[in-house]
Design a protein around this motif. Sequence first.
Motif, PDB file in Angstrom:
ATOM      1  N   GLY A 166       7.686 -21.839  -9.956  1.00 15.11           N
ATOM      2  CA  GLY A 166       8.229 -20.543  -9.567  1.00 15.11           C
ATOM      3  C   GLY A 166       7.308 -19.715  -8.692  1.00 15.11           C
ATOM      4  N   ARG A 167       6.011 -19.946  -8.809  1.00 15.40           N
ATOM      5  CA  ARG A 167       5.001 -19.271  -7.998  1.00 15.40           C
ATOM      6  C   ARG A 167       3.909 -20.297  -7.708  1.00 15.40           C
ATOM      7  N   THR A 168       3.093 -20.006  -6.727  1.00  9.85           N
ATOM      8  CA  THR A 168       2.011 -20.947  -6.409  1.00  9.85           C
ATOM      9  C   THR A 168       0.784 -20.730  -7.284  1.00  9.85           C
ATOM     10  N   GLU A 169       0.610 -19.493  -7.817  1.00  8.88           N
ATOM     11  CA  GLU A 169      -0.585 -19.192  -8.593  1.00  8.88           C
ATOM     12  C   GLU A 169      -0.573 -19.907  -9.942  1.00  8.88           C
ATOM     13  N   LYS A 170      -1.722 -20.467 -10.287  1.00  8.50           N
ATOM     14  CA  LYS A 170      -1.949 -21.012 -11.629  1.00  8.50           C
ATOM     15  C   LYS A 170      -2.353 -19.822 -12.490  1.00  8.50           C
ATOM     16  N   THR A 171      -1.579 -19.527 -13.547  1.00  3.79           N
ATOM     17  CA  THR A 171      -1.759 -18.253 -14.240  1.00  3.79           C
ATOM     18  C   THR A 171      -1.950 -18.373 -15.748  1.00  3.79           C
ATOM     19  N   TYR A 172      -2.497 -17.287 -16.293  1.00  5.66           N
ATOM     20  CA  TYR A 172      -2.570 -17.016 -17.729  1.00  5.66           C
ATOM     21  C   TYR A 172      -2.396 -15.509 -17.880  1.00  5.66           C
ATOM     22  N   ALA A 173      -2.291 -15.025 -19.119  1.00 10.12           N
ATOM     23  CA  ALA A 173      -1.991 -13.607 -19.321  1.00 10.12           C
ATOM     24  C   ALA A 173      -2.945 -12.969 -20.328  1.00 10.12           C
ATOM     25  N   VAL A 174      -3.093 -11.662 -20.211  1.00 10.24           N
ATOM     26  CA  VAL A 174      -3.783 -10.837 -21.194  1.00 10.24           C
ATOM     27  C   VAL A 174      -2.853  -9.674 -21.523  1.00 10.24           C
ATOM     28  N   MET A 175      -2.541  -9.539 -22.814  1.00  9.65           N
ATOM     29  CA  MET A 175      -1.744  -8.405 -23.269  1.00  9.65           C
ATOM     30  C   MET A 175      -2.704  -7.399 -23.884  1.00  9.65           C
ATOM     31  N   GLN A 176      -2.549  -6.118 -23.516  1.00  9.98           N
ATOM     32  CA  GLN A 176      -3.432  -5.096 -24.073  1.00  9.98           C
ATOM     33  C   GLN A 176      -2.640  -3.843 -24.420  1.00  9.98           C
ATOM     34  N   TRP A 177      -3.113  -3.160 -25.482  1.00  7.50           N
ATOM     35  CA  TRP A 177      -2.440  -1.956 -25.941  1.00  7.50           C
ATOM     36  C   TRP A 177      -3.338  -1.173 -26.894  1.00  7.50           C
ATOM     37  N   ASP A 178      -3.123   0.124 -26.885  1.00  5.38           N
ATOM     38  CA  ASP A 178      -3.726   1.009 -27.887  1.00  5.38           C
ATOM     39  C   ASP A 178      -2.700   1.317 -28.956  1.00  5.38           C
ATOM     40  N   ASN A 179      -1.448   1.436 -28.532  1.00 11.81           N
ATOM     41  CA  ASN A 179      -0.353   1.669 -29.471  1.00 11.81           C
ATOM     42  C   ASN A 179       0.914   1.031 -28.905  1.00 11.81           C
ATOM     43  N   VAL A 180       1.935   0.918 -29.738  1.00 16.55           N
ATOM     44  CA  VAL A 180       3.152   0.209 -29.334  1.00 16.55           C
ATOM     45  C   VAL A 180       3.955   0.962 -28.278  1.00 16.55           C
ATOM     46  N   ASP A 237       2.667   1.878 -25.448  1.00 12.04           N
ATOM     47  CA  ASP A 237       2.087   1.586 -24.136  1.00 12.04           C
ATOM     48  C   ASP A 237       1.455   0.189 -24.139  1.00 12.04           C
ATOM     49  N   ILE A 238       2.285  -0.802 -23.902  1.00 10.85           N
ATOM     50  CA  ILE A 238       1.830  -2.196 -23.868  1.00 10.85           C
ATOM     51  C   ILE A 238       1.781  -2.650 -22.414  1.00 10.85           C
ATOM     52  N   GLU A 239       0.719  -3.341 -22.070  1.00 11.76           N
ATOM     53  CA  GLU A 239       0.553  -3.843 -20.713  1.00 11.76           C
ATOM     54  C   GLU A 239       0.265  -5.340 -20.779  1.00 11.76           C
ATOM     55  N   VAL A 240       0.966  -6.093 -19.940  1.00  6.04           N
ATOM     56  CA  VAL A 240       0.719  -7.528 -19.810  1.00  6.04           C
ATOM     57  C   VAL A 240       0.213  -7.772 -18.395  1.00  6.04           C
ATOM     58  N   GLY A 298      -9.461 -15.930 -11.999  1.00  2.00           N
ATOM     59  CA  GLY A 298      -9.712 -14.615 -12.551  1.00  2.00           C
ATOM     60  C   GLY A 298      -9.221 -13.436 -11.743  1.00  2.00           C
ATOM     61  N   LYS A 299      -8.467 -13.671 -10.686  1.00  2.00           N
ATOM     62  CA  LYS A 299      -7.942 -12.562  -9.895  1.00  2.00           C
ATOM     63  C   LYS A 299      -6.647 -12.041 -10.509  1.00  2.00           C
ATOM     64  N   LEU A 300      -6.526 -10.731 -10.611  1.00  2.00           N
ATOM     65  CA  LEU A 300      -5.324 -10.099 -11.125  1.00  2.00           C
ATOM     66  C   LEU A 300      -4.165 -10.334 -10.163  1.00  2.00           C
ATOM     67  N   VAL A 301      -3.020 -10.751 -10.704  1.00  2.00           N
ATOM     68  CA  VAL A 301      -1.800 -10.897  -9.904  1.00  2.00           C
ATOM     69  C   VAL A 301      -1.042  -9.573 -10.089  1.00  2.00           C
ATOM     70  N   GLU A 302      -1.334  -8.623  -9.220  1.00  2.00           N
ATOM     71  CA  GLU A 302      -0.877  -7.249  -9.420  1.00  2.00           C
ATOM     72  C   GLU A 302       0.632  -7.104  -9.494  1.00  2.00           C
ATOM     73  N   ASP A 303       1.377  -7.860  -8.698  1.00  2.00           N
ATOM     74  CA  ASP A 303       2.832  -7.690  -8.693  1.00  2.00           C
ATOM     75  C   ASP A 303       3.503  -8.245  -9.951  1.00  2.00           C
ATOM     76  N   MET A 304       2.740  -8.865 -10.830  1.00  2.00           N
ATOM     77  CA  MET A 304       3.308  -9.365 -12.081  1.00  2.00           C
ATOM     78  C   MET A 304       2.974  -8.476 -13.278  1.00  2.00           C
ATOM     79  N   THR A 305       2.138  -7.469 -13.102  1.00  2.00           N
ATOM     80  CA  THR A 305       1.768  -6.584 -14.215  1.00  2.00           C
ATOM     81  C   THR A 305       3.028  -5.977 -14.816  1.00  2.00           C
ATOM     82  N   TYR A 306       3.091  -5.995 -16.152  1.00  2.00           N
ATOM     83  CA  TYR A 306       4.287  -5.543 -16.857  1.00  2.00           C
ATOM     84  C   TYR A 306       3.909  -4.495 -17.897  1.00  2.00           C
TER      85      TYR A 306
END
Length: 172
Positions: A131-145, A147-150, A157-165
């Motif tokens: 679906g994309r050319t980048e070989k990827t993995y994810a980090v999910m982070q949150w302080d509380n439910v 405001d969750i960011e994936v 190790g480069k951030l794929v900015e257009d995929m941030t959720y």
Amino acid sequence: MNRVLIVSDSHGLTEELMEIKLRHACTYMFHCGDSELEFDAKELEGFTSVGGNCDFDSRYPEEFVTDIGDLSFFIAHGHLHNVKMNSMTISYRAAELDAKIICFGHTHIAGAEKINDQLFINPGSIRLPRGRTEKTYAVMQWDNVNDIEVLFYTLDGKLVEDMTYHTDLADK
């Protein structure tokens, strides 16, 4: 801040798994299957790992559930839940276990999506992306439910900015 490293479908890669672990140093790490490594391989040390259709070590569990703070995670590869067809079966299984976060692989297609009150995260593949050319993995982070960011990263190790959720899983 809570941070979870999520990897899947590494298909035999070893040095790359070690680099990713060191790069992010997350307290919680999930491998969603198809590592093609032995269950006790040093590269998987620290990961909670499940078995995929290309994992032949019988010590891998098919699925895993754990709570981190106020969130319950369901980890599975997805092949036993027909994730290549749709997310219904894996969604029902996670609901049976009262899990709100569903981490899975198998499709090699990276993405995060909230459906109803569940958050689906597929980190993609660090070896054979689809679906994309980048070989990827994810980090999910949150302080509380509320405001969750994936975040999705490339193998180097480069951030794929257009995929941030971003999402909110607080009960309304």
